[in-house]
Write a protein that holds these residues in place. Sequence first.
Motif, short mmCIF file in Angstrom:
data_model
loop_
_atom_site.label_atom_id
_atom_site.label_comp_id
_atom_site.label_asym_id
_atom_site.label_seq_id
_atom_site.Cartn_x
_atom_site.Cartn_y
_atom_site.Cartn_z
N GLN A 1 -31.32 -14.24 31.21
CA GLN A 1 -29.81 -14.97 31.42
C GLN A 1 -28.95 -13.74 30.88
N LEU A 2 -27.70 -13.82 31.16
CA LEU A 2 -26.79 -12.95 30.90
C LEU A 2 -26.64 -12.94 29.11
N GLY A 3 -26.76 -11.83 28.50
CA GLY A 3 -26.18 -11.61 27.10
C GLY A 3 -24.94 -12.16 26.52
N ALA A 4 -24.60 -11.87 25.28
CA ALA A 4 -23.49 -12.35 24.56
C ALA A 4 -23.04 -13.80 24.69
N GLY A 5 -24.19 -14.40 24.83
CA GLY A 5 -24.19 -15.96 25.03
C GLY A 5 -23.17 -16.44 26.31
N MET A 6 -23.15 -15.57 27.12
CA MET A 6 -22.62 -16.16 28.64
C MET A 6 -23.40 -16.97 29.22
N GLY A 7 -24.91 -16.62 29.33
CA GLY A 7 -25.66 -17.71 29.78
C GLY A 7 -25.84 -18.89 29.24
N GLU A 8 -25.60 -19.07 28.06
CA GLU A 8 -25.61 -20.25 27.19
C GLU A 8 -24.43 -21.15 27.68
N PHE A 9 -23.38 -20.30 27.86
CA PHE A 9 -22.11 -21.04 28.33
C PHE A 9 -21.97 -21.60 29.47
N ILE A 10 -22.45 -20.97 30.69
CA ILE A 10 -22.79 -21.36 31.77
C ILE A 10 -23.75 -22.66 31.88
N GLU A 11 -24.73 -22.74 31.17
CA GLU A 11 -25.89 -23.78 31.18
C GLU A 11 -25.27 -24.95 30.75
N LYS A 12 -24.35 -24.77 29.41
CA LYS A 12 -23.84 -25.95 28.84
C LYS A 12 -22.58 -26.48 29.48
N TYR A 13 -21.74 -25.74 30.28
CA TYR A 13 -20.65 -26.45 30.61
C TYR A 13 -20.50 -26.16 32.26
N ILE A 14 -20.98 -25.68 32.98
CA ILE A 14 -21.06 -25.26 34.55
C ILE A 14 -22.23 -25.71 35.14
N PHE A 15 -23.20 -25.01 35.03
CA PHE A 15 -24.46 -25.20 35.84
C PHE A 15 -25.66 -25.67 35.21
N PRO A 16 -25.76 -26.62 34.67
CA PRO A 16 -27.26 -26.75 33.71
C PRO A 16 -28.34 -26.88 34.77
N GLY A 17 -29.19 -25.86 34.15
CA GLY A 17 -30.50 -25.81 35.21
C GLY A 17 -30.21 -24.76 36.07
N GLY A 18 -29.19 -23.84 36.17
CA GLY A 18 -29.08 -22.82 37.00
C GLY A 18 -29.93 -21.64 36.55
N GLU A 19 -30.45 -20.78 37.33
CA GLU A 19 -31.15 -19.80 36.91
C GLU A 19 -30.94 -18.65 37.81
N LEU A 20 -30.94 -17.44 37.39
CA LEU A 20 -30.77 -16.37 38.13
C LEU A 20 -31.91 -15.36 38.22
N LEU A 21 -32.32 -14.80 39.47
CA LEU A 21 -33.52 -14.05 39.58
C LEU A 21 -32.88 -12.80 40.17
N HIS A 22 -33.64 -11.54 39.93
CA HIS A 22 -33.30 -10.43 40.50
C HIS A 22 -33.65 -10.46 41.97
N VAL A 23 -32.83 -9.91 42.95
CA VAL A 23 -33.29 -10.00 44.45
C VAL A 23 -34.53 -9.50 44.75
N SER A 24 -35.37 -8.63 43.70
CA SER A 24 -36.68 -8.22 44.10
C SER A 24 -37.50 -9.26 43.78
N VAL A 25 -37.24 -10.07 42.82
CA VAL A 25 -38.03 -11.23 42.74
C VAL A 25 -37.92 -12.26 43.69
N VAL A 26 -36.91 -12.49 44.09
CA VAL A 26 -36.69 -13.60 45.30
C VAL A 26 -37.21 -13.06 46.45
N GLN A 27 -37.26 -11.77 46.97
CA GLN A 27 -37.83 -11.29 47.95
C GLN A 27 -39.45 -11.29 47.86
N GLN A 28 -39.94 -11.16 46.80
CA GLN A 28 -41.43 -11.36 46.56
C GLN A 28 -41.91 -12.70 46.81
N GLU A 29 -40.97 -13.63 46.12
CA GLU A 29 -41.26 -15.15 46.28
C GLU A 29 -41.43 -15.62 47.84
N MET A 30 -40.43 -14.96 48.63
CA MET A 30 -40.12 -15.49 49.93
C MET A 30 -41.52 -14.63 50.73
#
Length: 421
Positions: A286-315
């Motif tokens: 997740q994003l550093g400087a505490g930004m990932g935790e902020f999004i998780e707590k206040y905006i998108f609980p359970g949200g996860e971001l993957l690099h496009v290469s990982v998404v394409q591999q899963e597809m």
Amino acid sequence: MNMLQSQLEAKLSGLPVAVAIALPSGEWIANPHEAQLRLHCRSAKSLAALASGDIGIVGSYIVEGDVEIDGSMRDAMAAAVALMPSDPVAARSTWWSRLLARSRSAALHTLTKDSEQIQFHYDVSDEFYALWLDPRRVYSCAYYAQPDFTVAQAQEAKLDLICRKLRLQAGERFLDVGAGWGGLLLWAAEHYGIQGTGITLSRNQHAYVNQLIAQKGLQDRVQMLLMDYRQLKTTEPFDKVASVGMFEHVGRAHMHEYFATLKSLIKPGGLLMNHGITAGGTDNEQLGAGMGEFIEKYIFPGGELLHVSVVQQEMANAGWEMVDADNLRPHYAKTLWAWSDALEAQLESALQVLSQKSSPEQAAKTLRAYRLYLAGCATGFERGWTALHQMLAVVPDGSMTTGSIRGAQSHYPFTRDYMYC
């Protein structure tokens, strides 16, 4: 406190905007009358977070009322970027952190928890979202086909771009997974004549879209269902599938299941438009400087971001063949700033709307969180911390010719001329 003051004075001298900080004692660091941005800090802990560049923690203090911002969100974001001690996507994961992240992902994305997490975000208030989204309430990256487009025009351009990329034809069975407030589903029905099904976990969105379907007289061609993608069954496979802003909510541990499920719902040779936010870094959970935790707590609980290469591999592992990929990262920065500016212009109305659904204190917290979220995400896309990819994929059907050219394995065209106009 004296050491903190010295640290903050040194920090302020290197910022791209003039910032003044009010201490809990009422004293000021820097002249507030000459500052573009003024921060009122009510505790030593908030001052310490500022001095260390823990921007996510500072954001939490702002939401909770321990720090007050006086100035524009654009200036606030410029100062925040300069305060960060390092690149927020530079963090490297270890085998242990990856194992923990996968275990956490699996636990966070049950049927019950996914439903709760989606409703936490999307059911805040339809009227609140309507204040700063376009009239169709399209809550995903717009496409600025012309630089001077309004956000409403750019959203219509995005809807049509997706339909063209999917080569939608009248009468085709079209599935929109995570259909939001129905923008793409209804655009495809009204402009391309499809037979459409949308699904969502948001009760507000489900009710709103079904009302629109009735108003437009589309009940014989369009349906909106309240369900998880894992619950969707069909006796007749779909011709085309769109997943817009959806896979971010699925979780890495369930990504293979997600794309395998979509494959099971589509005809051989069918196209998938997978449109979503991807991570800017290849190896950070997740994003550093505490930004990932902020999004998780206040905006998108359970949200996860993957690099496009990982998404394409899963597809690919699920049986999809990539046929086109497009990075719209700058378009999302522009979209988010448009949303941010629209919200900033209506703060009083936003507070009134939110107060109809919750206490005045909670309404104020929600508004502060969304102000930071929109401006912060706009900054993240500008700087490449996050990206937005449209990934077009097909289920190969064994067709060995497209026109006079052999080897296609599907009827997908050999050129992309049809996508752009």
